[in-house]
Design a protein around this motif. Structure first.
Motif, PDB file in Angstrom:
ATOM      1  N   ALA A 139      -0.395   2.414   2.275  1.00 12.22           N
ATOM      2  CA  ALA A 139       0.860   1.789   3.103  1.00 12.22           C
ATOM      3  C   ALA A 139       2.208   2.180   2.652  1.00 12.22           C
ATOM      4  O   ALA A 139       2.931   2.642   3.462  1.00 12.22           O
ATOM      5  N   PHE A 140       2.316   2.326   1.391  1.00 12.95           N
ATOM      6  CA  PHE A 140       3.608   2.599   0.666  1.00 12.95           C
ATOM      7  C   PHE A 140       3.932   4.142   1.054  1.00 12.95           C
ATOM      8  O   PHE A 140       4.884   4.604   1.409  1.00 12.95           O
ATOM      9  N   ALA A 160       4.252   4.817   4.955  1.00 12.31           N
ATOM     10  CA  ALA A 160       5.393   3.854   5.235  1.00 12.31           C
ATOM     11  C   ALA A 160       6.029   4.298   6.745  1.00 12.31           C
ATOM     12  O   ALA A 160       6.351   5.472   7.119  1.00 12.31           O
ATOM     13  N   ARG A 169       8.291   2.357   8.145  1.00 12.10           N
ATOM     14  CA  ARG A 169       9.608   1.878   8.105  1.00 12.10           C
ATOM     15  C   ARG A 169      10.040   1.406   6.974  1.00 12.10           C
ATOM     16  O   ARG A 169       9.104   0.463   6.615  1.00 12.10           O
ATOM     17  N   SER A 170      10.989   1.443   6.417  1.00 16.38           N
ATOM     18  CA  SER A 170      11.544   0.731   5.410  1.00 16.38           C
ATOM     19  C   SER A 170      12.927   0.780   5.435  1.00 16.38           C
ATOM     20  O   SER A 170      13.685   1.389   5.989  1.00 16.38           O
ATOM     21  N   GLY A 184       9.335  -2.576   3.111  1.00 15.16           N
ATOM     22  CA  GLY A 184       8.605  -1.567   4.011  1.00 15.16           C
ATOM     23  C   GLY A 184       7.456  -2.072   4.612  1.00 15.16           C
ATOM     24  O   GLY A 184       6.970  -3.290   4.179  1.00 15.16           O
ATOM     25  N   GLY A 198       3.724  -0.514   6.246  1.00 13.53           N
ATOM     26  CA  GLY A 198       2.789   0.574   6.491  1.00 13.53           C
ATOM     27  C   GLY A 198       1.440   0.119   6.713  1.00 13.53           C
ATOM     28  O   GLY A 198       1.026  -1.011   6.466  1.00 13.53           O
ATOM     29  N   GLU A 236       2.924  -5.278   4.412  1.00 13.00           N
ATOM     30  CA  GLU A 236       4.364  -5.344   3.888  1.00 13.00           C
ATOM     31  C   GLU A 236       4.325  -5.043   2.475  1.00 13.00           C
ATOM     32  O   GLU A 236       3.542  -5.235   1.930  1.00 13.00           O
TER      33      GLU A 236
END
Length: 77
Positions: free
Chosen positions: A16-17, A20, A22-23, A35, A37, A46
């Protein structure tokens, strides 16, 4: 793996990181990044992280994405 959220593996958070959607930075010292992902299972996670020089990043919070965080990063309705 966390005892608090055993359904979320370290690999899920890493996926997920790294991917991502959006962050954004928060106005903290040091700057925290929040963020959202997608993990390998297709779930939106999140995460909250800080830069951990020279090692990279330290993710200290991860869970299934909430409406609050989706709105914070601009992915809410």
């Amino acid at each position: 793996m966390s005892a608090k959220r055993p359904e979320i593996a370290d690999e899920d958070v890493q996926k997920a990181f790294e991917g991502a959607l959006r962050s954004r930075g928060r106005g903290t010292v040091p700057i925290q990044w929040v963020g959202v992902g997608m993990d390998a299972k297709g779930r939106l996670l999140e995460f909250v992280t800080v830069e951990d020089e020279p090692e990279g990043w330290l993710v200290f919070h991860a869970m299934i994405a909430t409406t609050k965080v989706l709105n914070e990063v601009g992915l809410g309705r």
